[in-house]
Design a protein around this motif. Sequence first.
Motif, PDB file in Angstrom:
ATOM      1  N   SER A 118       0.727   7.503 -14.196  1.00 31.15           N
ATOM      2  CA  SER A 118       1.109   6.432 -13.269  1.00 31.15           C
ATOM      3  C   SER A 118       2.263   6.831 -12.364  1.00 31.15           C
ATOM      4  O   SER A 118       2.502   6.187 -11.347  1.00 31.15           O
ATOM      5  CB  SER A 118       1.480   5.171 -14.053  1.00 31.15           C
ATOM      6  N   CYS A 119       2.985   7.899 -12.708  1.00 34.21           N
ATOM      7  CA  CYS A 119       4.109   8.327 -11.873  1.00 34.21           C
ATOM      8  C   CYS A 119       3.647   9.121 -10.658  1.00 34.21           C
ATOM      9  O   CYS A 119       4.417   9.326  -9.717  1.00 34.21           O
ATOM     10  CB  CYS A 119       5.092   9.159 -12.690  1.00 34.21           C
ATOM     11  N   SER A 120       2.387   9.576 -10.654  1.00 36.97           N
ATOM     12  CA  SER A 120       1.878  10.387  -9.547  1.00 36.97           C
ATOM     13  C   SER A 120       0.783   9.690  -8.749  1.00 36.97           C
ATOM     14  O   SER A 120       0.582   9.988  -7.576  1.00 36.97           O
ATOM     15  CB  SER A 120       1.325  11.721 -10.078  1.00 36.97           C
ATOM     16  N   VAL A 121       0.073   8.769  -9.379  1.00 34.56           N
ATOM     17  CA  VAL A 121      -1.070   8.124  -8.735  1.00 34.56           C
ATOM     18  C   VAL A 121      -0.600   6.965  -7.864  1.00 34.56           C
ATOM     19  O   VAL A 121       0.227   6.147  -8.274  1.00 34.56           O
ATOM     20  CB  VAL A 121      -2.070   7.626  -9.795  1.00 34.56           C
ATOM     21  N   VAL A 122      -1.155   6.892  -6.658  1.00 36.98           N
ATOM     22  CA  VAL A 122      -0.851   5.807  -5.726  1.00 36.98           C
ATOM     23  C   VAL A 122      -1.821   4.651  -5.976  1.00 36.98           C
ATOM     24  O   VAL A 122      -2.989   4.864  -6.323  1.00 36.98           O
ATOM     25  CB  VAL A 122      -0.967   6.311  -4.267  1.00 36.98           C
ATOM     26  N   VAL A 123      -1.332   3.429  -5.831  1.00 34.16           N
ATOM     27  CA  VAL A 123      -2.167   2.251  -6.088  1.00 34.16           C
ATOM     28  C   VAL A 123      -3.370   2.216  -5.145  1.00 34.16           C
ATOM     29  O   VAL A 123      -3.297   2.664  -3.999  1.00 34.16           O
ATOM     30  CB  VAL A 123      -1.349   0.949  -5.927  1.00 34.16           C
ATOM     31  N   GLU A 124      -4.479   1.678  -5.657  1.00 34.46           N
ATOM     32  CA  GLU A 124      -5.701   1.524  -4.871  1.00 34.46           C
ATOM     33  C   GLU A 124      -6.230   0.106  -5.019  1.00 34.46           C
ATOM     34  O   GLU A 124      -6.023  -0.544  -6.052  1.00 34.46           O
ATOM     35  CB  GLU A 124      -6.769   2.516  -5.344  1.00 34.46           C
ATOM     36  N   GLU A 125      -6.905  -0.352  -4.000  1.00 33.76           N
ATOM     37  CA  GLU A 125      -7.504  -1.684  -4.025  1.00 33.76           C
ATOM     38  C   GLU A 125      -8.508  -1.790  -5.176  1.00 33.76           C
ATOM     39  O   GLU A 125      -9.337  -0.906  -5.387  1.00 33.76           O
ATOM     40  CB  GLU A 125      -8.212  -1.956  -2.695  1.00 33.76           C
ATOM     41  N   GLU A 173       0.832  -1.198   0.000  1.00 35.99           N
ATOM     42  CA  GLU A 173       0.000   0.000   0.000  1.00 35.99           C
ATOM     43  C   GLU A 173       0.872   1.255   0.000  1.00 35.99           C
ATOM     44  O   GLU A 173       1.918   1.307   0.638  1.00 35.99           O
ATOM     45  CB  GLU A 173      -0.893  -0.009   1.248  1.00 35.99           C
ATOM     46  N   GLY A 174       0.454   2.269  -0.768  1.00 36.81           N
ATOM     47  CA  GLY A 174       1.134   3.561  -0.736  1.00 36.81           C
ATOM     48  C   GLY A 174       2.174   3.778  -1.813  1.00 36.81           C
ATOM     49  O   GLY A 174       2.729   4.876  -1.924  1.00 36.81           O
ATOM     50  N   ILE A 175       2.464   2.757  -2.643  1.00 35.28           N
ATOM     51  CA  ILE A 175       3.487   2.961  -3.672  1.00 35.28           C
ATOM     52  C   ILE A 175       2.858   3.516  -4.943  1.00 35.28           C
ATOM     53  O   ILE A 175       1.647   3.416  -5.163  1.00 35.28           O
ATOM     54  CB  ILE A 175       4.265   1.664  -3.982  1.00 35.28           C
TER      55      ILE A 175
END
Length: 515
Positions: free
Chosen positions: A68-75, A22-24
């Motif tokens: 994709s370089c700024s957005v953090v992964v989400e479930e 989470e958070g990457i």
Amino acid sequence: MQLKSRDMIKLKIDNKSIEVREGIKLIDAARDNGINISSLCYKKELPHYTSCMLCMVKDNRTGKFIPSCSVVVEEGMRIDASGPEVIAFRREALSLLLTEHRAECEAPCKVVCPVGLNIPLMNRYIQKGDFSLASQLLYFEMGMPESICSVCSRYCEKACRRKMIDAPVAITAIKKFVTGSTGPAPIIRQTEKSAKIAIIGAGASGLIAAFSLAKYGHRCVLFEKSNRIGGTFISELSARGLPASLPDNEMNFLVNSGIEIRLNTPIEASDLENTLIPGFDIIINASSGNIGSDKIDPGETYILFEKDTRILDGKYIFFVGSAAKHDKLVIRRIGNARKSAEAIHNFLQTGILSKPKKRFNSTIGEIEEDEKREWLKECPEKTQRFTEPGSEEECIGEALNCMHCDCRAIDDCRLREIAENLNIGNPKLKLVNHPLEKKINRTNKLIFENSKCIKCGLCVRVSTDETDNPSLCFTGRGFISMITEPLTADFDSILLTGADNAINVCPTGALAKKE
């Protein structure tokens, strides 16, 4: 420390289910799982802001494009990172970047050279007084540099940008001096998967094809029907009033580079079918004569010219030089033989038959009168011209007049690499936001060319701005923003320490070191 399940989230990228911390950032999640997403402005360990837009992906949950370089992964994310819409978006973003990229990947002299010699690199070796490296480059890339240049119409000098100022650099005379004073240089063999190759005809095209393939470690055997190598190349030299003995030393050098020569060995149809086909991996016909087997089938594809690839008993026969297409200019036949050899090597490594891939080459576009002298900044203020250098000092003096209009990052440019991956051509029109300018720090030899800069800001973020060691910074806003030195400093005081870090993160060659 083992991560708890609540620290991990699940998502899909290109229909591949992955589980990440989470958070990457989304771009890191993709790359960590073998999914490549291009970017020019992102470096994991540096503070980030989005600028190049080449990492855009599509969130299939919302239908929106996101960086994709700024957005953090989400479930539960369902990301399209390689679909047609995504690729089209990236191509458009890259086209916009290239419209402002007023720079040349390769110098005009190299582009027009029939054998593709890296002339600016040769001049840089000579400027340093390293004639051994210059000689090694000449022989490694040309095989027979003095002989080949003797039958060439000096295309390199006709394309030399120095003539915008006064006169072209005496490239041919420099090469003649280097080869005459140092002699053949040792060949450094590359170690790759090798093949056993039979080459029919030991004229100039056959020799160059064999040499080009031998450099990659292939075992080449030349079959020549006469009692000497060189073929019609010898008579063409004589027709130009040049001594027939001119290429002897250079041809012997080719032979000594690991090529086997079998003289007085004509190849008839029976020899082809009974000896060459079973004894070699591929056959190359570099002879102007007909090898004459009615069992040869035409190939479905070709590497350079139509019908230059054929098949006999499951083995490929490639036609090069005059055997593929007659050209009255021997220099073009030699150049085409070299290109064919590169395509044949690629086939041996990949199993794919295709034309030699032409590399992406950015160009500057129209050059204003006041921009022409920017290239002179790499030349000494006072130089002499030597049209026929007769000593090392004179040769160095003439080489110093080279303006180095190539890119020093020619083989390490991420912008060029992505352009090739996305199959983007160079825009015909270039947008001039800023004039061409070349800044040179005389203290640390740092060179900055703003026309190559895509304003990614990596050089700014990797540097530590200190009072006695100022870094580069942004100035201006919007489309007229640019990277430059601070208003309170001059360029000679920039990055007295840490310049190499800025050069290493630059994705376009806008920053480089003057040798």
